[in-house]
Design a protein around this motif. Structure first.
Motif, PDB file in Angstrom:
ATOM      1  N   ILE A 169       2.033 -13.367   1.138  1.00 22.11           N
ATOM      2  CA  ILE A 169       2.890 -12.340   1.744  1.00 22.11           C
ATOM      3  C   ILE A 169       2.498 -10.958   1.213  1.00 22.11           C
ATOM      4  CG2 ILE A 169       5.262 -11.453   1.867  1.00 22.11           C
ATOM      5  CD1 ILE A 169       6.181 -14.375   2.058  1.00 22.11           C
ATOM      6  N   LEU A 170       2.130 -10.890  -0.066  1.00 27.09           N
ATOM      7  CA  LEU A 170       1.642  -9.620  -0.619  1.00 27.09           C
ATOM      8  C   LEU A 170       0.303  -9.236  -0.002  1.00 27.09           C
ATOM      9  CD1 LEU A 170       2.583 -10.005  -4.392  1.00 27.09           C
ATOM     10  CD2 LEU A 170       3.727  -8.616  -2.660  1.00 27.09           C
ATOM     11  N   VAL A 171      -0.547 -10.223   0.263  1.00 26.34           N
ATOM     12  CA  VAL A 171      -1.807  -9.961   0.969  1.00 26.34           C
ATOM     13  C   VAL A 171      -1.525  -9.332   2.320  1.00 26.34           C
ATOM     14  CG1 VAL A 171      -3.751 -11.053   2.173  1.00 26.34           C
ATOM     15  CG2 VAL A 171      -3.191 -11.754  -0.155  1.00 26.34           C
ATOM     16  N   MET A 172      -0.622  -9.958   3.073  1.00 23.38           N
ATOM     17  CA  MET A 172      -0.301  -9.466   4.408  1.00 23.38           C
ATOM     18  C   MET A 172       0.414  -8.124   4.371  1.00 23.38           C
ATOM     19  SD  MET A 172      -1.642 -11.908   6.070  1.00 23.38           S
ATOM     20  CE  MET A 172      -1.158 -11.638   7.763  1.00 23.38           C
ATOM     21  N   SER A 173       0.992  -7.788   3.220  1.00 20.42           N
ATOM     22  CA  SER A 173       1.705  -6.516   3.079  1.00 20.42           C
ATOM     23  C   SER A 173       0.859  -5.447   2.404  1.00 20.42           C
ATOM     24  CB  SER A 173       2.989  -6.723   2.262  1.00 20.42           C
ATOM     25  OG  SER A 173       3.816  -7.693   2.872  1.00 20.42           O
ATOM     26  N   SER A 174      -0.426  -5.768   2.167  1.00 16.73           N
ATOM     27  CA  SER A 174      -1.321  -4.766   1.585  1.00 16.73           C
ATOM     28  C   SER A 174      -2.537  -4.554   2.477  1.00 16.73           C
ATOM     29  CB  SER A 174      -1.744  -5.162   0.172  1.00 16.73           C
ATOM     30  OG  SER A 174      -2.172  -6.507   0.122  1.00 16.73           O
ATOM     31  N   TYR A 175      -3.298  -5.641   2.771  1.00 14.90           N
ATOM     32  CA  TYR A 175      -4.377  -5.530   3.756  1.00 14.90           C
ATOM     33  C   TYR A 175      -4.605  -6.915   4.348  1.00 14.90           C
ATOM     34  CZ  TYR A 175      -8.311  -3.558   6.211  1.00 14.90           C
ATOM     35  OH  TYR A 175      -9.139  -3.107   7.210  1.00 14.90           O
ATOM     36  N   GLN A 176      -4.163  -7.094   5.587  1.00 13.45           N
ATOM     37  CA  GLN A 176      -4.047  -8.422   6.187  1.00 13.45           C
ATOM     38  C   GLN A 176      -5.361  -9.193   6.260  1.00 13.45           C
ATOM     39  OE1 GLN A 176      -2.674  -5.649   7.611  1.00 13.45           O
ATOM     40  NE2 GLN A 176      -0.475  -6.022   7.638  1.00 13.45           N
ATOM     41  N   ALA A 177      -6.483  -8.486   6.359  1.00 16.43           N
ATOM     42  CA  ALA A 177      -7.773  -9.153   6.537  1.00 16.43           C
ATOM     43  C   ALA A 177      -8.130 -10.080   5.378  1.00 16.43           C
ATOM     44  CB  ALA A 177      -8.882  -8.116   6.727  1.00 16.43           C
ATOM     45  N   SER A 236       0.832  -1.205   0.000  1.00 14.06           N
ATOM     46  CA  SER A 236       0.000   0.000   0.000  1.00 14.06           C
ATOM     47  C   SER A 236       0.864   1.251   0.000  1.00 14.06           C
ATOM     48  CB  SER A 236      -0.920   0.003   1.231  1.00 14.06           C
ATOM     49  OG  SER A 236      -1.700  -1.169   1.290  1.00 14.06           O
ATOM     50  N   GLU A 237       1.904   1.234   0.825  1.00 24.89           N
ATOM     51  CA  GLU A 237       2.798   2.393   0.951  1.00 24.89           C
ATOM     52  C   GLU A 237       3.483   2.698  -0.378  1.00 24.89           C
ATOM     53  OE1 GLU A 237       4.584   5.296   3.644  1.00 24.89           O
ATOM     54  OE2 GLU A 237       3.069   3.772   4.067  1.00 24.89           O
ATOM     55  N   ILE A 238       3.983   1.662  -1.044  1.00 24.87           N
ATOM     56  CA  ILE A 238       4.724   1.851  -2.296  1.00 24.87           C
ATOM     57  C   ILE A 238       3.784   2.214  -3.444  1.00 24.87           C
ATOM     58  CG2 ILE A 238       6.159   0.687  -4.032  1.00 24.87           C
ATOM     59  CD1 ILE A 238       7.229  -1.039  -1.615  1.00 24.87           C
ATOM     60  N   CYS A 239       2.696   1.467  -3.571  1.00 23.31           N
ATOM     61  CA  CYS A 239       1.771   1.695  -4.690  1.00 23.31           C
ATOM     62  C   CYS A 239       1.121   3.078  -4.615  1.00 23.31           C
ATOM     63  CB  CYS A 239       0.687   0.623  -4.715  1.00 23.31           C
ATOM     64  SG  CYS A 239       1.296  -0.997  -5.217  1.00 23.31           S
ATOM     65  N   SER A 240       0.915   3.580  -3.396  1.00 26.83           N
ATOM     66  CA  SER A 240       0.283   4.894  -3.245  1.00 26.83           C
ATOM     67  C   SER A 240       1.136   6.005  -3.844  1.00 26.83           C
ATOM     68  CB  SER A 240      -0.005   5.186  -1.771  1.00 26.83           C
ATOM     69  OG  SER A 240       1.191   5.327  -1.037  1.00 26.83           O
ATOM     70  N   VAL A 241       2.461   5.827  -3.823  1.00 24.80           N
ATOM     71  CA  VAL A 241       3.359   6.828  -4.418  1.00 24.80           C
ATOM     72  C   VAL A 241       3.076   6.950  -5.912  1.00 24.80           C
ATOM     73  CG1 VAL A 241       5.763   7.416  -4.909  1.00 24.80           C
ATOM     74  CG2 VAL A 241       5.143   6.469  -2.679  1.00 24.80           C
ATOM     75  N   PHE A 242       2.877   5.811  -6.582  1.00 28.30           N
ATOM     76  CA  PHE A 242       2.604   5.816  -8.016  1.00 28.30           C
ATOM     77  C   PHE A 242       1.173   6.242  -8.315  1.00 28.30           C
ATOM     78  CE2 PHE A 242       6.133   2.896  -7.374  1.00 28.30           C
ATOM     79  CZ  PHE A 242       7.029   3.309  -8.351  1.00 28.30           C
ATOM     80  N   LEU A 243       0.244   5.808  -7.479  1.00 29.22           N
ATOM     81  CA  LEU A 243      -1.158   6.154  -7.708  1.00 29.22           C
ATOM     82  C   LEU A 243      -1.383   7.656  -7.549  1.00 29.22           C
ATOM     83  CD1 LEU A 243      -4.017   5.108  -8.273  1.00 29.22           C
ATOM     84  CD2 LEU A 243      -4.321   4.798  -5.824  1.00 29.22           C
ATOM     85  N   HIS A 244      -0.738   8.245  -6.543  1.00 32.86           N
ATOM     86  CA  HIS A 244      -0.930   9.678  -6.261  1.00 32.86           C
ATOM     87  C   HIS A 244       0.149  10.535  -6.911  1.00 32.86           C
ATOM     88  CE1 HIS A 244      -4.139   9.251  -3.184  1.00 32.86           C
ATOM     89  NE2 HIS A 244      -3.615   8.047  -3.084  1.00 32.86           N
ATOM     90  N   THR A 245       1.103   9.905  -7.577  1.00 30.01           N
ATOM     91  CA  THR A 245       2.227  10.583  -8.243  1.00 30.01           C
ATOM     92  C   THR A 245       2.944  11.534  -7.295  1.00 30.01           C
ATOM     93  OG1 THR A 245       0.932  12.448  -9.120  1.00 30.01           O
ATOM     94  CG2 THR A 245       1.035  10.448 -10.468  1.00 30.01           C
ATOM     95  N   ASN A 246       3.041  11.141  -6.042  1.00 25.46           N
ATOM     96  CA  ASN A 246       3.701  11.985  -5.053  1.00 25.46           C
ATOM     97  C   ASN A 246       4.002  11.158  -3.809  1.00 25.46           C
ATOM     98  OD1 ASN A 246       4.710  14.278  -3.755  1.00 25.46           O
ATOM     99  ND2 ASN A 246       3.092  15.572  -4.623  1.00 25.46           N
ATOM    100  N   PHE A 247       4.960  11.627  -3.006  1.00 25.88           N
ATOM    101  CA  PHE A 247       5.256  10.947  -1.752  1.00 25.88           C
ATOM    102  C   PHE A 247       4.258  11.332  -0.663  1.00 25.88           C
ATOM    103  CE2 PHE A 247       9.390  10.655  -3.868  1.00 25.88           C
ATOM    104  CZ  PHE A 247       9.655   9.314  -3.684  1.00 25.88           C
TER     105      PHE A 247
END
Length: 547
Positions: A201-209, A98-109
């Motif tokens: 592992i990607l599930v747990m690193s994006s939204y654990q539920a 989520s942290e990494i993808c948000s940078v690309f989605l929002h085109t900003n840090f």
């Protein structure tokens, strides 16, 4: 371990995992073979007849259902904080994807509010997930009815909360996709093992539920193998591999990737003693089943869901090829299907069953969302021999689809009404504060209480159980005041009002500060540039909304 040390260590571990994954697929012989198998299988999905048309149909169904929520433009819980601060804050919960993808989605840090684009992207991901789910369980034999059934996971009453988050919704949708993808490769054990461990592992690193989604699909795929392929050995081998992959992925995440800070250890108690495990599981299971059962939709949704659940074991029995040559073969198939349904229901909360202080919120019920979709899909696809039952299943799916779309629309309209009420309440509070507070001084403010629900939303709350929708508690209220440039030192840090109540400093302030203004909607106390505001929750008695 301090927070930032933990964040740095956890992030390095995640990037190390990504590097190992790339190395495995690019340089290890087994990984290179698996990579080719994955590409070939993926190709067969998007080259399937009418792939684009089916995907567009699914997207339009979801977009229509959530149009009212997109139109409402309601800032849902965490959205309030992120809109003002621009901080992502997902890495603190070990959500690196989520942290990494948000940078690309929002085109900003730093984040900007890009809704409804973020929610539209989430809907597109859900449409793709629904298509893949349909492809997996039907073997690529897709019909409009099976598409409708597969879309139910993203329309389920509990998934409304996931889609309500402007900033989180794309990554919640991605987590479900990561949990579904491994089952595309269920016939190829090497590919299935690789994609399962990586995907989880990607599930747990994006939204654990979303870990519970994997469990539901593992059970339904095992059941299909026994009933329709009559291969018990293959089914149990697959189930064993799935269980092993699940455990390995969770252990890797917990030991090497998860950030062990107070937020995960204290609030989400992941240090559970073995002696406590059984009582913890039973307690969590009881709380989960009570919530997920009684808060589910309205009478329409409950009725057609119950019919689908009743049809499920009959579907397994009627079309089963298992236990051939044995007396009561159909009875055994019925019992096995019923047992699988019960097991899916009990395990639909996933790994959250073994976590202390677990998250009993709608957004965590992704396993149940998938359960509704797979049972409906199972019934409409596999009932072939009994026309009356097939028609009944089809009617139930269409009625559920419409009922869920109605509930999502009602939720969106509730947001619009509640938003107007909140603006009114905080406008009059800001007016009173602006007349009292000396802007030349540094002022401290403690907010307590909540404004509650607007009376004109009483029918929405009466017909549906929108428990966590449309009520801003004091912990979040400070962000609304900041929206209107009320620059104060807000004493509470956390968003939860019960933490405010437990703090002795705040308790003392409540008791000692003199009352300056007491109105129908709020009470303001203050002295020496320290102010305490209690938000009242008046209700029209005839339409009183109880949480």
């Amino acid at each position: 371990m301090t927070k930032w040390n933990a964040v740095i260590t956890g992030s390095m571990s995640f990037f190390a995992f990504c590097a190992v994954t790339l190395y495995y697929f690019l340089y290890i012989p087994v990984g290179k073979t698996v990579r080719k198998d994955i590409f070939e299988r993926t190709k067969s999905v998007y080259k399937n007849d009418h792939f684009a048309k089916h995907l567009i149909i699914l997207f339009l169904i979801l977009l229509t259902a959530y149009a009212a929520i997109l139109r409402a433009n309601y800032d849902f819980f965490d959205d309030m904080k992120r809109i003002i601060s621009g901080h992502k804050s997902w890495v603190g919960a070990s959500r690196y994807v989520s942290e990494i993808c948000s940078v690309f989605l929002h085109t900003n840090f730093y984040l900007n509010d890009i809704s409804p684009l973020s929610q539209i992207i989430a809907l597109a991901i859900c449409a793709l997930t629904a298509y893949i789910l349909c492809y997996i369980l039907t073997g690529g034999k897709i019909t409009y009815l099976t598409l409708a059934a597969s879309s139910l996971f993203a329309l389920c009453p509990y998934y409304i909360e996931n889609m309500s988050f402007k900033f989180d919704s794309p990554y919640m949708a991605m987590a479900v996709l990561f949990a579904v993808l491994p089952f595309l490769f269920k016939e190829n054990h090497k590919a299935f093992i690789s994609v399962s461990i990586i995907g989880l592992i990607l599930v747990m690193s994006s939204y654990q539920a979303a870990n519970s989604v994997y469990i539901i699909l593992a059970i339904i795929c095992t059941l299909e193998t026994i009933l329709f392929e009559n291969d018990v050995k293959k089914a149990f081998k697959f189930a064993g591999i799935a269980v092993l992959c699940f455990i390995i992925a969770l252990v890797i995440f917990r030991l090497f990737i998860m950030i062990p800070t107070e937020a995960t250890i204290d609030e989400r108690n992941t240090h559970i003693e073995k002696s406590q495990m059984l009582s913890l599981v039973l307690s969590n299971l009881s709380a989960y089943l009570k919530t997920v059962t009684f808060r589910y939709g309205n009478i329409w949704s409950k009725l057609f869901t119950v019919i689908i659940f009743i049809l499920f074991p009959f579907t397994g029995a009627i079309n089963s090829k298992a236990f051939e040559g044995k007396h009561f073969a159909k009875f055994y198939s019925f019992g096995l299907s019923l047992a699988a349904l019960i097991l899916m229901y009990l395990l639909s909360f996933g790994a959250y069953l073994i976590i202390g202080n677990t998250l009993i919120y709608d957004r965590a019920f992704m396993g149940f969302d998938i359960l509704i979709a797979v049972t409906a899909l199972f019934c409409v696809f596999f009932i072939n021999q009994k026309k009356a039952l097939k028609i009944t299943a089809g009617i139930c799916v269409i009625c559920l689809l419409y009922g869920f779309m109605v509930q999502a629309t009602v939720a969106g309209n509730l947001y619009s009404k509640q938003k107007k009420y909140e603006e009114f309440r905080y406008t009059i509070l800001l007016k009173d504060l602006s007349e009292i507070i000396d802007s030349s001084q540094k002022n401290k403010l403690l907010l307590d209480g909540e404004i509650g629900y607007a009376t004109k939303t009483h029918m929405e709350h009466d017909n549906y159980n929108f428990v966590s929708i449309g009520s801003v508690t004091s912990g979040w209220a400070k962000y609304i005041l900041q929206d209107w440039n009320m620059d104060l030192d807000y004493l509470q840090i956390e968003a939860s009002s019960d933490r405010i109540a437990r703090n002795p400093e705040f308790t003392k302030l409540k008791e000692t500060l003199p009352v300056i203004k007491d109105t129908y909607y709020h009470k303001i106390c203050g002295q020496d540039n320290i102010y305490y505001v209690y938000l009242k929750n008046p209700q029209v008695k005839e339409y009183e909304i109880k949480e």
